[in-house]
Motif scaffolding. Sequence first.
Motif, short mmCIF file in Angstrom:
data_model
loop_
_atom_site.label_atom_id
_atom_site.label_comp_id
_atom_site.label_asym_id
_atom_site.label_seq_id
_atom_site.Cartn_x
_atom_site.Cartn_y
_atom_site.Cartn_z
N VAL A 1 -3.30 8.21 -10.77
CA VAL A 1 -4.56 7.68 -10.26
C VAL A 1 -4.27 6.80 -9.05
CG1 VAL A 1 -6.61 6.31 -10.75
CG2 VAL A 1 -5.58 7.70 -12.56
N THR A 2 -4.99 7.06 -7.97
CA THR A 2 -4.85 6.23 -6.78
C THR A 2 -6.22 5.75 -6.31
OG1 THR A 2 -5.03 8.11 -5.26
CG2 THR A 2 -2.82 7.54 -5.98
N VAL B 1 -9.72 7.63 -6.40
CA VAL B 1 -11.05 7.03 -6.33
C VAL B 1 -11.17 6.45 -4.92
CG1 VAL B 1 -12.62 5.35 -7.34
CG2 VAL B 1 -10.93 6.52 -8.77
N ALA B 2 -12.07 7.02 -4.13
CA ALA B 2 -12.18 6.61 -2.74
C ALA B 2 -13.23 5.52 -2.58
CB ALA B 2 -12.54 7.81 -1.87
N GLY C 1 -3.18 3.61 -2.43
CA GLY C 1 -1.96 3.73 -3.21
C GLY C 1 -2.26 3.79 -4.69
N PHE C 2 -1.22 3.78 -5.47
CA PHE C 2 -1.34 4.02 -6.91
C PHE C 2 -1.95 2.85 -7.66
CE2 PHE C 2 1.66 7.19 -5.53
CZ PHE C 2 1.24 8.29 -6.25
N ALA D 1 -8.52 -3.01 -12.20
CA ALA D 1 -9.69 -2.19 -11.87
C ALA D 1 -9.43 -1.53 -10.52
CB ALA D 1 -10.95 -3.03 -11.82
N LEU D 2 -10.02 -0.37 -10.30
CA LEU D 2 -9.67 0.38 -9.10
C LEU D 2 -10.14 -0.29 -7.82
CD1 LEU D 2 -9.90 3.77 -10.76
CD2 LEU D 2 -8.01 3.06 -9.28
#
Lengths: 229, 229
Positions: free
Chosen positions: B12-13, B94-95, B47-48, B54-55
Amino acid sequence: MSYSYKYARPAVTADCVVFGLDEEDLKVLLIQRGINPFKGQWALPGGFARVGEALEETARRELEEETGLTEVFLEQLYTFSDPKRDPREHVVTVAYYALVKLSDHKVHAATDARNAAWFGVEDIPPLAFDHDLILKTAHERLRGKIRYQPIGFELLPQRFPLRMLQAVYEKILDRSLDKRNFRKKILGMGVLDELEEIETDVSHRAARLYRFNKKKYDRMAKRGFNFEI
Amino acid sequence: MSYSYKYARPAVTADCVVFGLDEEDLKVLLIQRGINPFKGQWALPGGFARVGEALEETARRELEEETGLTEVFLEQLYTFSDPKRDPREHVVTVAYYALVKLSDHKVHAATDARNAAWFGVEDIPPLAFDHDLILKTAHERLRGKIRYQPIGFELLPQRFPLRMLQAVYEKILDRSLDKRNFRKKILGMGVLDELEEIETDVSHRAARLYRFNKKKYDRMAKRGFNFEI
DNA sequence: ACAAAAGTGTTTGTTGTACACCCATGC
DNA sequence: GCATGGGTGTACAACAAACACTTTTGT
């Protein structure tokens, strides 16, 4: 057998908020969890992503496995990644919302999954994880989006009387609309085909049926037309 | 040291599309990759994800590490999960998209990261991974969203002349707007504070400065007001 | 005095909104 | 014949769009 990685990874899941509309209400499809955590509680259908599978596929696969639903309108909603949203470990979930024609699908949900049930959006039991937040987010998105994208049709059978379309908007926007203005507007857009057919089995004057013409809409949208109620 | 899980997991990045606006153009901040894959190519900063983070934090952390930017406006865009989007393995990203006041931040980006640079949105080099798709999605979102959310201010200094605000809209919507109608509309909303100050260092008549009043906007929004250009 | 941008109103067309009655059908 | 919803038009208000000139300031 297990899988090893150099750095720790969060788990990834996909969850679905499935909306349907019946005579009374906007409804959401929930499943009762068979395992811990939150065993016995109601939750959104969903499950773990497989490697090599796009998350929309995950969502569709889990939806079919858990509720029997296939070929529904499905759109990505939001990704929830609070590390505490799952008590076991850090689980990132990519949430989707789906719109289904309840008239077509009522049966399936009942047969394929005894532990799936429809709940009125105003009458939701306590949900597992952060699924209340996801549901609330989906409901807001639906309210916002229905006004400027022709997605209301996904909740209706292919042929429908205008009264039903108006009811879709009234139930989702949660306010009443003027019948004459509504008809004027939606017919004026020219994205509905007027059919020869009329309703059957109604105990009053039967209404003419219409059908959403997606091709016409797509052509018009390409030329800058904006659907808006 | 490594981490083992019963089932395989995608990585996940978080990636960021950072928009800024200068005198000429809408710009995007890119970084030149120092490692494979796509070593030497331009890419979105990102990045990762770390477990427990949280993202949005991931996105902010990577943004600071790679470009020196902090405290920017940041909003989730979309999650991209095509298993082939990264040649190494299945990586879900997740952008986010960010809006920065270029006037404030120009310096930082240059000092903290020698391999970061701004590119006009109409003049983007080939990007690593599926970053073209992410950028295109972000650009569309920005165009759509700026019309009905007061996010244009995030691209301007706190105090700005109306001409600059109009330029924001013209550059993002990519069409010219009528000056009188624009002023009438934006001032009529009552979300701008008229300041006593005027521009300095201009070689013509100096314009009055304004400031976006977020509190006033929030209050009005709560009562059903809809910002719309 | 000239160049550059600031600032300002009115008219016209379009769209949204409010509103009430007769008609067709099934029971 | 009555209940139920189907179907229709108009007037008014609000908003969007088009449009040009005078004023201020710096050079």
